[in-house]
Motif scaffolding. Structure first.
Motif, PDB file in Angstrom:
ATOM      1  N   ALA A  76       0.825  -1.215   0.000  1.00 28.35           N
ATOM      2  CA  ALA A  76       0.000   0.000   0.000  1.00 28.35           C
ATOM      3  C   ALA A  76       0.856   1.260   0.000  1.00 28.35           C
ATOM      4  O   ALA A  76       0.539   2.236  -0.690  1.00 28.35           O
ATOM      5  N   VAL A  77       1.963   1.240   0.749  1.00 23.27           N
ATOM      6  CA  VAL A  77       2.807   2.453   0.836  1.00 23.27           C
ATOM      7  C   VAL A  77       3.517   2.707  -0.495  1.00 23.27           C
ATOM      8  O   VAL A  77       3.677   3.866  -0.902  1.00 23.27           O
ATOM      9  N   TYR A  78       3.920   1.637  -1.200  1.00 20.23           N
ATOM     10  CA  TYR A  78       4.545   1.819  -2.516  1.00 20.23           C
ATOM     11  C   TYR A  78       3.541   2.409  -3.513  1.00 20.23           C
ATOM     12  O   TYR A  78       3.879   3.310  -4.284  1.00 20.23           O
ATOM     13  N   ILE A  79       2.295   1.932  -3.483  1.00 23.02           N
ATOM     14  CA  ILE A  79       1.254   2.490  -4.356  1.00 23.02           C
ATOM     15  C   ILE A  79       1.029   3.969  -4.010  1.00 23.02           C
ATOM     16  O   ILE A  79       0.932   4.820  -4.895  1.00 23.02           O
ATOM     17  N   HIS A  80       0.963   4.262  -2.716  1.00 23.38           N
ATOM     18  CA  HIS A  80       0.743   5.634  -2.230  1.00 23.38           C
ATOM     19  C   HIS A  80       1.874   6.567  -2.699  1.00 23.38           C
ATOM     20  O   HIS A  80       1.625   7.684  -3.154  1.00 23.38           O
ATOM     21  N   ILE A  81       3.116   6.093  -2.598  1.00 24.07           N
ATOM     22  CA  ILE A  81       4.282   6.892  -3.010  1.00 24.07           C
ATOM     23  C   ILE A  81       4.270   7.115  -4.526  1.00 24.07           C
ATOM     24  O   ILE A  81       4.452   8.243  -4.998  1.00 24.07           O
ATOM     25  N   PHE A  82       4.046   6.038  -5.290  1.00 24.63           N
ATOM     26  CA  PHE A  82       4.053   6.163  -6.752  1.00 24.63           C
ATOM     27  C   PHE A  82       2.887   7.030  -7.252  1.00 24.63           C
ATOM     28  O   PHE A  82       3.031   7.742  -8.242  1.00 24.63           O
ATOM     29  N   ARG A  83       1.752   6.978  -6.552  1.00 24.11           N
ATOM     30  CA  ARG A  83       0.638   7.875  -6.891  1.00 24.11           C
ATOM     31  C   ARG A  83       1.067   9.324  -6.664  1.00 24.11           C
ATOM     32  O   ARG A  83       0.855  10.199  -7.514  1.00 24.11           O
ATOM     33  N   GLY A  84       1.709   9.594  -5.530  1.00 21.52           N
ATOM     34  CA  GLY A  84       2.186  10.944  -5.219  1.00 21.52           C
ATOM     35  C   GLY A  84       3.193  11.441  -6.240  1.00 21.52           C
ATOM     36  O   GLY A  84       3.186  12.613  -6.627  1.00 21.52           O
ATOM     37  N   MET A  85       4.057  10.520  -6.712  1.00 23.82           N
ATOM     38  CA  MET A  85       5.078  10.891  -7.704  1.00 23.82           C
ATOM     39  C   MET A  85       4.440  11.210  -9.063  1.00 23.82           C
ATOM     40  O   MET A  85       4.876  12.129  -9.749  1.00 23.82           O
ATOM     41  N   TYR A  86       3.412  10.476  -9.437  1.00 23.47           N
ATOM     42  CA  TYR A  86       2.769  10.699 -10.737  1.00 23.47           C
ATOM     43  C   TYR A  86       1.965  12.003 -10.750  1.00 23.47           C
ATOM     44  O   TYR A  86       2.014  12.763 -11.709  1.00 23.47           O
ATOM     45  N   PHE A  87       1.226  12.241  -9.665  1.00 27.34           N
ATOM     46  CA  PHE A  87       0.346  13.413  -9.628  1.00 27.34           C
ATOM     47  C   PHE A  87       1.001  14.651  -9.005  1.00 27.34           C
ATOM     48  O   PHE A  87       0.327  15.655  -8.759  1.00 27.34           O
ATOM     49  N   GLY A  88       2.313  14.560  -8.730  1.00 26.66           N
ATOM     50  CA  GLY A  88       3.042  15.734  -8.228  1.00 26.66           C
ATOM     51  C   GLY A  88       2.589  16.209  -6.865  1.00 26.66           C
ATOM     52  O   GLY A  88       2.598  17.415  -6.575  1.00 26.66           O
ATOM     53  N   SER A  89       2.207  15.268  -5.997  1.00 23.51           N
ATOM     54  CA  SER A  89       1.703  15.638  -4.669  1.00 23.51           C
ATOM     55  C   SER A  89       2.794  16.183  -3.744  1.00 23.51           C
ATOM     56  O   SER A  89       2.500  16.598  -2.627  1.00 23.51           O
ATOM     57  N   TYR A  90       4.039  16.164  -4.214  1.00 21.45           N
ATOM     58  CA  TYR A  90       5.164  16.660  -3.402  1.00 21.45           C
ATOM     59  C   TYR A  90       5.471  18.131  -3.696  1.00 21.45           C
ATOM     60  O   TYR A  90       6.284  18.751  -3.022  1.00 21.45           O
ATOM     61  N   LYS A  91       4.821  18.695  -4.730  1.00 21.69           N
ATOM     62  CA  LYS A  91       5.145  20.077  -5.145  1.00 21.69           C
ATOM     63  C   LYS A  91       4.538  21.101  -4.187  1.00 21.69           C
ATOM     64  O   LYS A  91       3.574  20.803  -3.475  1.00 21.69           O
ATOM     65  N   ALA A  92       5.101  22.310  -4.190  1.00 16.49           N
ATOM     66  CA  ALA A  92       4.626  23.391  -3.320  1.00 16.49           C
ATOM     67  C   ALA A  92       3.111  23.545  -3.447  1.00 16.49           C
ATOM     68  O   ALA A  92       2.575  23.440  -4.549  1.00 16.49           O
ATOM     69  N   PRO A  93       2.400  23.747  -2.333  1.00 18.31           N
ATOM     70  CA  PRO A  93       2.895  23.968  -0.966  1.00 18.31           C
ATOM     71  C   PRO A  93       2.901  22.704  -0.102  1.00 18.31           C
ATOM     72  O   PRO A  93       2.696  22.790   1.099  1.00 18.31           O
ATOM     73  N   ARG A  94       3.136  21.530  -0.686  1.00 17.87           N
ATOM     74  CA  ARG A  94       3.010  20.263   0.054  1.00 17.87           C
ATOM     75  C   ARG A  94       4.362  19.599   0.342  1.00 17.87           C
ATOM     76  O   ARG A  94       4.419  18.395   0.565  1.00 17.87           O
ATOM     77  N   GLU A  95       5.450  20.381   0.345  1.00 15.27           N
ATOM     78  CA  GLU A  95       6.779  19.784   0.549  1.00 15.27           C
ATOM     79  C   GLU A  95       6.902  19.105   1.910  1.00 15.27           C
ATOM     80  O   GLU A  95       7.438  18.003   2.018  1.00 15.27           O
ATOM     81  N   ILE A  96       6.417  19.768   2.976  1.00 15.03           N
ATOM     82  CA  ILE A  96       6.518  19.198   4.332  1.00 15.03           C
ATOM     83  C   ILE A  96       5.709  17.911   4.419  1.00 15.03           C
ATOM     84  O   ILE A  96       6.135  16.931   5.030  1.00 15.03           O
ATOM     85  N   LEU A  97       4.541  17.916   3.783  1.00 18.28           N
ATOM     86  CA  LEU A  97       3.688  16.718   3.731  1.00 18.28           C
ATOM     87  C   LEU A  97       4.467  15.544   3.133  1.00 18.28           C
ATOM     88  O   LEU A  97       4.461  14.434   3.669  1.00 18.28           O
TER      89      LEU A  97
END
Length: 416
Positions: A106-127
């Motif tokens: 589940a965590v690998y799916i969650h991480i790869f989803r975040g990488m595809y949809f850019g969930s790490y970009k500002a303002p979500r860096e701390i998240l």
């Protein structure tokens, strides 16, 4: 109290509680009524699935700790005692062991989803950084848990992985002896690992709370990566819309979870781990659990000296770097567009990265010989090239497709 709160206590007891500890007001504002983008798909249910997995691991782990004996002469037998003699012990042990694999899936799916949809970009860096920290702590917890049954793979994995620290100059050997509690893996090691394995999930739970808090400041990302323009048009309250969606996702996830736990609880384990640890007999291939394999492949791929750095230290640097590089992802990806759906070039490189990661998983389990060594080197090189070369360049040379002006437009556009 919130200035824009819509909560009014329903009775005298709620009013009394609200004036002293506004927990119902807090849950209504921040959990039930929290404005959530209306276009979230089922890839967004994995946050709730991961909370469920953590709860399962903590509950089953606490029960197992009541019956487990952290001593080298009794650990292996105590696990067998749990499986054979304790009421419901076989199921509790199965859910805990299978739960670790399902948690990582589940965590690998969650991480790869975040990488595809850019969930790490500002303002979500701390998240994102908190998420990577949770992943790092999960790996430490899982590794220590794998040692506890004290089978052949447990003991030898502890020997091999703790040896990594010896490669670090100056502080390596003292750190290794502190971790092991002596010069070799033994009873002090098992005691240390048991204590930390029991403690770390509660630290993970605390960081999960911070992770959710960091999510609630900017709000959820969404499949189109466009910010919420109009709360009334672009969002829905989290309850009942997303509580039901998450609950459905959790039920679906529990189907393979239950299948493994009930019908094949040992299929994800290594056969050698059902033999008690013997420091005089080395297994033919020392292999960690499947969720460590990509990083284990990277560790083994560096079998050559790099300038003045010997191969052992080089392997440790690349092994550590492969995880630490994730912390810097928000700054390595230079594109202003979040969602991979609107980035045609990024899409190809993203899926190439996914295939490369799966290949590293396979190579981590393969023997360190022949063609496997060369392939591991190529895949390791591509892993780092993706983050350090491709992502920074793509943001500069790629022409993204036009974004919808709002979340509502993207949702209504699909309806026509």
């Amino acid at each position: 109290m919130s200035e824009h709160s819509t909560y009014t206590p329903g009775n005298g007891l709620e009013k009394w509680l609200d004036e002293r500890l506004p927990i119902i007001r807090f849950s209504k504002e921040h959990l039930m009524d929290f404005p959530t983008p209306k276009n979230l798909n089922y890839w967004w249910t994995f946050g709730a699935i991961l909370v469920m997995c953590l709860a399962i691991q903590i509950v089953t782990g606490v029960i197992l700790a009541m019956h487990y004996t952290p001593h080298v002469s009794m650990a292996f037998d105590s696990v067998e005692h749990i499986r054979r003699d304790i009421n419901g012990g076989r199921m509790i042990q199965s859910f805990h062991a299978v739960g670790a694999s399902m948690f990582f899936a589940a965590v690998y799916i969650h991480i790869f989803r975040g990488m595809y949809f850019g969930s790490y970009k500002a303002p979500r860096e701390i998240l994102w950084i908190l998420g990577v920290l949770i992943f790092l702590l999960m790996m430490a917890t899982a590794f220590m848990g794998y040692v506890l049954p004290w089978g052949q793979m447990s003991g030898w994995a502890a020997t091999v992985i703790t040896n990594i620290f010896a490669a670090i100059p100056v502080i390596g050997t003292p750190l290794l002896e502190l971790l092991r509690g002596g010069f070799s893996v033994g009873n002090p090691t098992l005691n240390r690992f048991f204590s930390l394995h029991y403690l770390l999930p509660f630290i993970i739970a605390a960081i999960v709370v911070l992770h959710i808090w960091a999510l609630h400041v900017p709000g959820n990302n969404n499949p189109v990566g466009v910010d919420v323009k109009d709360t009334k048009r672009d969002t829905l309250p989290f309850h009942p819309y997303y509580t039901m969606k998450d609950a459905f996702g959790m039920v679906l996830f529990l189907i393979p979870f239950a299948w493994f736990a009930f019908f094949a609880p040992d299929i994800l384990g290594h056969p050698d781990n059902y033999i008690e640890f013997n420091s005089q007999v080395t297994p033919a291939h020392i292999v960690p659990e499947w969720y460590f394999l990509p990083f284990y492949a990277i560790l083994r791929a560096i079998d050559f000296n790099i300038l003045f750095i010997d191969s052992k230290l080089g392997g440790v640097i690349f092994f550590g770097g492969s995880i630490l590089i994730l912390f810097f992802l928000p700054w390595l990806d230079t594109s202003k567009v979040r969602s991979g759906n609107f980035r045609p070039m990024f899409k190809w490189f993203y899926w190439l990265f996914v295939v490369n990661f799966v290949a590293l998983t396979y190579l981590g389990a393969a023997p360190a010989e022949g063609i496997y060594v060369l392939l591991a080197k190529i895949c390791t090189a591509y892993y780092f090239i993706h983050f350090l070369v491709i992502l920074p360049l793509l943001g500069r040379i790629e022409t993204p497709r036009p974004l919808p002006t709002s979340i509502s437009e993207s949702v209504l556009g699909k309806a026509h």
